[in-house]
Scaffold this motif. Structure first.
Motif, PDB file in Angstrom:
ATOM      1  N   GLY A 117       0.814  -1.211   0.000  1.00 49.95           N
ATOM      2  CA  GLY A 117       0.000   0.000   0.000  1.00 49.95           C
ATOM      3  C   GLY A 117       0.848   1.261   0.000  1.00 49.95           C
ATOM      4  N   TYR A 118       1.935   1.225   0.780  1.00 54.45           N
ATOM      5  CA  TYR A 118       2.849   2.372   0.810  1.00 54.45           C
ATOM      6  C   TYR A 118       3.485   2.600  -0.566  1.00 54.45           C
ATOM      7  N   ILE A 119       3.883   1.511  -1.224  1.00 56.72           N
ATOM      8  CA  ILE A 119       4.522   1.634  -2.540  1.00 56.72           C
ATOM      9  C   ILE A 119       3.561   2.253  -3.539  1.00 56.72           C
ATOM     10  N   TYR A 120       2.335   1.738  -3.598  1.00 53.52           N
ATOM     11  CA  TYR A 120       1.360   2.254  -4.561  1.00 53.52           C
ATOM     12  C   TYR A 120       1.095   3.742  -4.341  1.00 53.52           C
ATOM     13  N   SER A 121       0.824   4.102  -3.095  1.00 54.72           N
ATOM     14  CA  SER A 121       0.519   5.506  -2.789  1.00 54.72           C
ATOM     15  C   SER A 121       1.733   6.400  -3.039  1.00 54.72           C
ATOM     16  N   GLY A 122       2.905   5.931  -2.630  1.00 54.66           N
ATOM     17  CA  GLY A 122       4.118   6.723  -2.804  1.00 54.66           C
ATOM     18  C   GLY A 122       4.464   6.946  -4.259  1.00 54.66           C
ATOM     19  N   LEU A 123       4.369   5.892  -5.073  1.00 58.53           N
ATOM     20  CA  LEU A 123       4.663   6.040  -6.502  1.00 58.53           C
ATOM     21  C   LEU A 123       3.683   7.000  -7.170  1.00 58.53           C
ATOM     22  N   ALA A 124       2.421   6.954  -6.752  1.00 57.04           N
ATOM     23  CA  ALA A 124       1.427   7.866  -7.318  1.00 57.04           C
ATOM     24  C   ALA A 124       1.776   9.313  -7.002  1.00 57.04           C
ATOM     25  N   VAL A 125       2.150   9.575  -5.757  1.00 58.41           N
ATOM     26  CA  VAL A 125       2.503  10.942  -5.358  1.00 58.41           C
ATOM     27  C   VAL A 125       3.759  11.415  -6.096  1.00 58.41           C
ATOM     28  N   VAL A 126       4.773  10.557  -6.185  1.00 55.97           N
ATOM     29  CA  VAL A 126       6.014  10.927  -6.877  1.00 55.97           C
ATOM     30  C   VAL A 126       5.735  11.225  -8.347  1.00 55.97           C
ATOM     31  N   ALA A 127       4.952  10.360  -8.996  1.00 54.90           N
ATOM     32  CA  ALA A 127       4.616  10.591 -10.405  1.00 54.90           C
ATOM     33  C   ALA A 127       3.825  11.884 -10.586  1.00 54.90           C
ATOM     34  N   GLY A 128       2.955  12.186  -9.613  1.00 51.82           N
ATOM     35  CA  GLY A 128       2.209  13.439  -9.686  1.00 51.82           C
ATOM     36  C   GLY A 128       3.119  14.646  -9.602  1.00 51.82           C
ATOM     37  N   VAL A 129       4.088  14.602  -8.687  1.00 53.81           N
ATOM     38  CA  VAL A 129       5.042  15.711  -8.540  1.00 53.81           C
ATOM     39  C   VAL A 129       5.879  15.864  -9.800  1.00 53.81           C
ATOM     40  N   ILE A 130       6.371  14.744 -10.334  1.00 50.43           N
ATOM     41  CA  ILE A 130       7.184  14.780 -11.550  1.00 50.43           C
ATOM     42  C   ILE A 130       6.375  15.333 -12.722  1.00 50.43           C
ATOM     43  N   SER A 131       5.106  14.946 -12.813  1.00 48.30           N
ATOM     44  CA  SER A 131       4.243  15.439 -13.889  1.00 48.30           C
ATOM     45  C   SER A 131       4.031  16.945 -13.785  1.00 48.30           C
ATOM     46  N   ILE A 132       3.813  17.431 -12.567  1.00 46.74           N
ATOM     47  CA  ILE A 132       3.621  18.871 -12.363  1.00 46.74           C
ATOM     48  C   ILE A 132       4.888  19.636 -12.744  1.00 46.74           C
ATOM     49  N   LEU A 133       6.052  19.095 -12.393  1.00 51.42           N
ATOM     50  CA  LEU A 133       7.320  19.727 -12.766  1.00 51.42           C
ATOM     51  C   LEU A 133       7.473  19.780 -14.287  1.00 51.42           C
ATOM     52  N   ALA A 134       7.106  18.685 -14.953  1.00 47.61           N
ATOM     53  CA  ALA A 134       7.200  18.644 -16.415  1.00 47.61           C
ATOM     54  C   ALA A 134       6.265  19.663 -17.057  1.00 47.61           C
ATOM     55  N   ILE A 135       5.054  19.786 -16.521  1.00 48.98           N
ATOM     56  CA  ILE A 135       4.097  20.756 -17.055  1.00 48.98           C
ATOM     57  C   ILE A 135       4.613  22.183 -16.852  1.00 48.98           C
ATOM     58  N   ALA A 136       5.176  22.446 -15.672  1.00 48.54           N
ATOM     59  CA  ALA A 136       5.729  23.779 -15.389  1.00 48.54           C
ATOM     60  C   ALA A 136       6.868  24.106 -16.353  1.00 48.54           C
ATOM     61  N   GLN A 137       7.728  23.132 -16.630  1.00 46.92           N
ATOM     62  CA  GLN A 137       8.817  23.350 -17.584  1.00 46.92           C
ATOM     63  C   GLN A 137       8.274  23.648 -18.981  1.00 46.92           C
ATOM     64  N   PHE A 138       7.237  22.929 -19.368  1.00 44.22           N
ATOM     65  CA  PHE A 138       6.636  23.141 -20.688  1.00 44.22           C
ATOM     66  C   PHE A 138       6.041  24.545 -20.813  1.00 44.22           C
ATOM     67  N   LEU A 139       5.383  25.000 -19.750  1.00 42.04           N
ATOM     68  CA  LEU A 139       4.773  26.341 -19.764  1.00 42.04           C
ATOM     69  C   LEU A 139       5.835  27.443 -19.814  1.00 42.04           C
TER      70      LEU A 139
END
Length: 219
Positions: A117-139
Motif C-alpha cells: 500500500g505504501y509503494i502504490y501511494s508513494g509512486l502515485a505521489v512521486v509521479a504526480g510531482v514529476i508530472s507537475i514539474l514537467a508541465i511547469a517546464q513546458f509552460l
C-alpha cells in the motif's frame, strides 16, 4: 521536522527501519537526476548495499524461484566483463546491475500488504510531482524533462505509474481520499505524457491501458 521524526519512530517500531529506508530509496531516486548522474547512482547504490547488509546479518533474505536463473545470468555478466573492450563502463554497469538485483531481494524480503500500500501511494505521489514539474517546464518554454536527463525517461516513469494507478482505480476498491489523489495523478500525468512528445511513453500507456481493459472486460 519533529512531526516527521515522530512518524518515522512510530513506523519503524511497527515495521522496522529497513522497509522505511527501502521506500526512501524507491521514492527519492527519481529526484536525483532520475538516478542517472554519478552522485545519484552512488547514493542509491550505497543505501541499497547498506540495506542488503542489514538483511543478510539478520538472516531475513527470502529465497525465490528466480534464484537459480538470476545466478546463471549474473555469472554470464560477470564472465563477460573480463572480455569487454570498455572495462570501466562495463564495471559500472555491473555495480548498477547488482544494485537492481539487491533491490529485488530487499523488496521480496520485506514485502507485506501494508508495504504494498505504501509503494502504490508513494509512486502515485512521486509521479504526480514529476508530472507537475514537467508541465511547469513546458509552460516556461523548456523541454519537459522534470527531474530526468531526457524526456523519454521521464515519460517512461510517468507512463508506468499511470498504468499502475489506472489498474488500481478500475480493479480494486479505493477509499474516497485515495480516489481523489489517484484521479488527480491521472489527470496531471496524462497531460505530462501528452506534452512530452515521447512516442515510447505514449505507446506504453496505450498498450498498458489496452491490456487493462482486456483483462477487466474480456474484450
Amino acid at each position: 521536522m519533529t512531526a516527521i521524526g515522530i512518524f518515522i519512530f512510530m513506523e519503524q517500531k511497527k515495521y522496522g527501519l529497513i522497509p522505511l529506508f527501502l521506500l526512501a530509496v524507491l521514492f527519492l531516486s527519481p529526484f536525483f537526476d532520475g538516478a542517472r548522474s554519478d552522485y545519484a547512482v552512488l547514493i542509491i547504490e550505497t543505501l541499497t548495499f547498506v540495506l542488503s547488509a542489514f538483511l543478510v546479518f539478520s538472516n531475513k533474505i527470502k529465497k525465490t524461484l528466480l534464484d537459480f536463473p538470476i545466478a546463471i545470468f549474473s555469472g554470464i555478466i560477470l564472465f563477460s566483463i573480463f572480455f569487454t573492450l570498455y572495462f570501466n563502463a562495463s564495471f559500472n554497469f555491473l555495480f548498477l546491475y547488482i544494485t537492481y538485483i539487491l533491490l529485488f531481494y530487499i523488496v521480496v524480503s520485506v514485502y507485506s500488504q501494508q508495504f504494498k500500500g505504501y509503494i502504490y501511494s508513494g509512486l502515485a505521489v512521486v509521479a504526480g510531482v514529476i508530472s507537475i514539474l514537467a508541465i511547469a517546464q513546458f509552460l516556461k518554454g523548456l523541454t519537459p524533462l522534470a527531474t530526468f536527463p531526457n524526456k523519454n525517461l521521464s515519460a517512461g516513469y510517468i507512463a508506468a505509474v499511470f498504468c499502475l494507478v489506472s489498474g488500481i482505480l478500475f480493479t480494486r476498491p479505493v477509499n474516497s481520499i485515495k480516489k481523489i489523489i489517484y484521479f488527480f495523478v491521472l489527470i496531471v500525468s496524462g497531460i505530462a505524457l501528452f506534452i512530452s512528445d515521447s512516442r515510447g511513453g505514449i505507446f506504453a500507456v496505450l498498450f498498458g491501458m489496452s491490456y487493462l481493459f482486456y483483462s477487466k472486460f474480456k474484450i
